[in-house]
Every structure is written in structure tokens, then in C-alpha cells.
Scaffold this motif. Structure first.
Motif, PDB file in Angstrom:
ATOM      1  N   GLY A  45       0.778  -1.238   0.000  1.00 23.82           N
ATOM      2  CA  GLY A  45       0.000   0.000   0.000  1.00 23.82           C
ATOM      3  C   GLY A  45       0.804   1.280   0.000  1.00 23.82           C
ATOM      4  N   PRO A  46       1.822   1.379  -0.860  1.00 26.93           N
ATOM      5  CA  PRO A  46       2.599   2.626  -0.876  1.00 26.93           C
ATOM      6  C   PRO A  46       1.714   3.820  -1.241  1.00 26.93           C
ATOM      7  N   GLY A  47       1.893   4.899  -0.506  1.00 25.06           N
ATOM      8  CA  GLY A  47       1.144   6.117  -0.768  1.00 25.06           C
ATOM      9  C   GLY A  47      -0.236   6.159  -0.132  1.00 25.06           C
ATOM     10  N   GLU A  48      -0.632   5.077   0.524  1.00 25.67           N
ATOM     11  CA  GLU A  48      -1.944   5.023   1.169  1.00 25.67           C
ATOM     12  C   GLU A  48      -1.838   5.515   2.609  1.00 25.67           C
ATOM     13  N   THR A  49      -2.987   5.785   3.205  1.00 25.37           N
ATOM     14  CA  THR A  49      -3.001   6.180   4.610  1.00 25.37           C
ATOM     15  C   THR A  49      -2.571   4.992   5.467  1.00 25.37           C
ATOM     16  N   GLU A  50      -2.197   5.283   6.679  1.00 30.69           N
ATOM     17  CA  GLU A  50      -1.801   4.211   7.591  1.00 30.69           C
ATOM     18  C   GLU A  50      -2.950   3.230   7.817  1.00 30.69           C
ATOM     19  N   ALA A  51      -4.173   3.746   7.901  1.00 30.02           N
ATOM     20  CA  ALA A  51      -5.337   2.882   8.110  1.00 30.02           C
ATOM     21  C   ALA A  51      -5.513   1.913   6.945  1.00 30.02           C
ATOM     22  N   PHE A  82     -13.527  -2.655   4.127  1.00 27.29           N
ATOM     23  CA  PHE A  82     -12.423  -2.469   5.072  1.00 27.29           C
ATOM     24  C   PHE A  82     -11.217  -1.858   4.356  1.00 27.29           C
ATOM     25  N   LEU A  83     -10.964  -2.304   3.161  1.00 28.93           N
ATOM     26  CA  LEU A  83      -9.841  -1.791   2.375  1.00 28.93           C
ATOM     27  C   LEU A  83      -9.991  -0.303   2.093  1.00 28.93           C
ATOM     28  N   ASN A  84     -11.211   0.163   1.976  1.00 31.10           N
ATOM     29  CA  ASN A  84     -11.487   1.568   1.684  1.00 31.10           C
ATOM     30  C   ASN A  84     -11.860   2.336   2.948  1.00 31.10           C
ATOM     31  N   ASP A  87      -9.777   6.381   9.104  1.00 28.60           N
ATOM     32  CA  ASP A  87      -9.359   6.180  10.498  1.00 28.60           C
ATOM     33  C   ASP A  87     -10.575   5.986  11.404  1.00 28.60           C
ATOM     34  N   GLU A  88     -11.636   6.755  11.159  1.00 35.81           N
ATOM     35  CA  GLU A  88     -12.821   6.706  12.000  1.00 35.81           C
ATOM     36  C   GLU A  88     -13.580   5.383  11.854  1.00 35.81           C
ATOM     37  N   GLU A  89     -13.553   4.790  10.682  1.00 39.99           N
ATOM     38  CA  GLU A  89     -14.302   3.567  10.408  1.00 39.99           C
ATOM     39  C   GLU A  89     -13.489   2.295  10.613  1.00 39.99           C
TER      40      GLU A  89
END
Length: 103
Positions: A45-51, A82-84, A87-89
């Protein structure tokens, strides 16, 4: 696919969609996850959020460790959600995905 290359969110989502649509079997998704997740030096997941990166790790790990005979393709939709995640979800979507795998 070159196993030293990055594994992107889009790549994971595409294979999950194939599984959901019955284009591939539960054994296929298990073997794919096993072969894609094993190289520890691979960027997930390069470039994606930590979540999102963490969600990718959870999804890959669970599909890798699961008994293919017990995998339920209905869990694919929850994995995609879940993949999408945001942080809140994150926690709610993780729990939904993992609960589906336990059924």
C-alpha cells in the motif's frame, strides 16, 4: 507479478472483486494472498493512509492463514469496505470483516 514490486490497494481490491464475483475460487484467493503477502521486503500500500495499509495487512494475513474450505466469498464485500476505510471507520470495518471470516 514480480514479488519484489509493491502491492497496491487497487491490486488487492481487484482480486477481491474477482473473488466476490466467483471469477476465482476461495482456494485461488488464499493461494494468491499466500504468494503476495509472504515477501516481507515488499511494500504494501505505498502512498496510502496508515489505516488503509494496516487494513491491507490484516486482509492479506487473514486470507493467507485461513482454511480455503472455510472462506466465505460473501466476506469479499466486507474486505473491500475495510480496504477503503478511514481512520474513524477502521475498527468497525475490521470487526465486520473478521466476524465474517469466523462464521
Amino acid at each position: 507479478m514480480n514479488q519484489t514490486a509493491s502491492l497496491t490497494r487497487q491490486m488487492l481490491e481487484e482480486i477481491l472483486i474477482e473473488w466476490e464475483r466467483s471469477a476465482i475460487s476461495s482456494l485461488d484467493i488464499h493461494l494468491w494472498a499466500e504468494s503476495q503477502y509472504l515477501p516481507l521486503h515488499r511494500a504494501i500500500g505505498p502512498g496510502e493512509t496508515e489505516a488503509v495499509r494496516w487494513a491491507m495487512h490484516v486482509i492479506l494475513n487473514e486470507l493467507d492463514m485461513a482454511n480455503p474450505k472455510q472462506l466465505n466469498r460473501h466476506c469479499a464485500r466486507l474486505a473491500i469496505q475495510f480496504l477503503n476505510t478511514t481512520d474513524e471507520e477502521f475498527t468497525a470495518r475490521e470487526e465486520a470483516f473478521l466476524s465474517c471470516l469466523l462464521q
